[in-house]
Design an enzyme around this catalytic site. Structure first.
Site, short mmCIF file in Angstrom:
data_model
loop_
_atom_site.label_atom_id
_atom_site.label_comp_id
_atom_site.label_asym_id
_atom_site.label_seq_id
_atom_site.Cartn_x
_atom_site.Cartn_y
_atom_site.Cartn_z
N SER A 208 41.94 34.95 36.80
CA SER A 208 42.58 33.71 37.24
C SER A 208 42.89 32.79 36.07
O SER A 208 42.32 32.92 34.99
CB SER A 208 41.67 32.98 38.23
OG SER A 208 41.18 33.86 39.20
N1 SAH Z 1 37.10 36.25 39.53
C1 SAH Z 1 37.85 37.20 38.78
C2 SAH Z 1 39.29 37.38 39.23
C3 SAH Z 1 39.35 37.94 40.59
S1 SAH Z 1 40.80 38.84 41.04
C4 SAH Z 1 37.80 36.91 37.28
O1 SAH Z 1 37.16 35.94 36.87
O2 SAH Z 1 38.36 37.70 36.51
C5 SAH Z 1 40.27 39.28 42.65
C6 SAH Z 1 39.28 40.41 42.72
O3 SAH Z 1 38.87 40.53 44.07
C7 SAH Z 1 39.84 41.76 42.31
O4 SAH Z 1 39.11 42.28 41.25
C8 SAH Z 1 39.70 42.60 43.58
O5 SAH Z 1 39.34 43.96 43.32
C9 SAH Z 1 38.58 41.89 44.31
N2 SAH Z 1 38.54 42.11 45.76
C10 SAH Z 1 39.56 42.10 46.66
N3 SAH Z 1 39.09 42.36 47.89
C11 SAH Z 1 37.73 42.54 47.78
C12 SAH Z 1 36.68 42.84 48.69
N4 SAH Z 1 36.89 43.03 49.99
N5 SAH Z 1 35.43 42.95 48.20
C13 SAH Z 1 35.17 42.78 46.89
N6 SAH Z 1 36.11 42.50 45.97
C14 SAH Z 1 37.39 42.37 46.41
#
Ligand code: SAH
Length: 213
Positions: A61
């Site tokens: 993000s």
């Molecule tokens: N917080 C992260 C960015 C997140 S991007 C950072 O600091 O880099 C969103 C993430 O959510 C992705 O890696 C994706 O794989 C995860 N995601 C999406 N659906 C999910 C679920 N049901 N359970 C766990 N992770 C999930």
């Protein structure tokens, strides 16, 4: 890699100018080097206020959004925090500076492994990475003082609401499409939940279930 002090000053200046004013959050973001969580090609943009691609088609993000979400969460030093959406591990590293204990979940094993490695390299020891479907939360560690979801759902997932302590806070993006989403803050009261809308955002979707293969 050591950080260029000018880039570091600009990074903090941008955070402040976009509304990140909480001194504990700013200190945590000063301490954690985003460059360590952004791999390869995009490392040169690690201190720009923009989201960047990471593996598995996901994104790390935008720093100001990380700051605003963390600020809205109001983490206290004794808190147990759950993050859904580990991605690069950057947000989890920041939460680790502010909370007693952090659990972070991602459904992509490759991301969870890499994030774990990066957190270890950054000598962060109070963050545990778990590969699972975060829609169900983490019942074995519940309840949580704070929950942060960094992928967008249509509505707050029921299990996450249930795993929030009374007085606890959850911050998450919600929206019915990829383009129109709002960051909301949910506070659990003794009798129910209060909802506040914070700002428009754009996140990758929260996907139910585990990826194939
Ligand atoms: N917080 C992260 C960015 C997140 S991007 C950072 O600091 O880099 C969103 C993430 O959510 C992705 O890696 C994706 O794989 C995860 N995601 C999406 N659906 C999910 C679920 N049901 N359970 C766990 N992770 C999930």
């Amino acid at each position: 890699m050591t950080r260029d002090p000018t880039a570091q000053m600009q990074f903090l200046f941008q955070l402040r100018s976009r509304g990140v004013t909480d001194s504990a959050v700013l200190m945590a973001m000063e301490k954690i080097d985003r460059g360590q969580f952004v791999g390869g090609t995009f490392e040169g943009h690690a201190y720009d206020d923009m989201p960047l691609p990471i593996a598995c088609g996901q994104t790390i993000s935008q720093p100001s959004v990380v700051g605003l979400m963390t600020q809205a969460l109001g983490v206290q030093p004794r808190d147990k925090v759950l993050e859904v959406g580990t991605g690069s591990g950057y947000q989890a590293a920041i939460l680790g500076q502010l909370a007693r204990r952090v659990y972070t979940i991602d459904r992509h094993r490759a991301l969870a492994r890499e994030a774990e490695r990066r957190l270890e390299a950054a000598r962060i020891t109070n963050v545990t990475v778990i590969c699972a479907d975060g829609c169900f939360g983490l019942p074995e560690q519940a309840p949580f003082d704070r929950i942060l979801v960094t992928a967008a759902a249509e509505d707050p997932p029921g299990p996450l609401l249930q795993q929030l302590k009374p007085g606890g806070v959850m911050v998450l993006p919600v929206g019915q499409s990829d383009t129109v989403q709002s960051l909301i803050k949910v506070t659990r009261t003794e009798t129910g939940f209060d909802y506040d809308e914070l700002l428009p955002v754009r996140f990758v979707p929260l996907v139910e279930g585990m990826p194939n293969g």
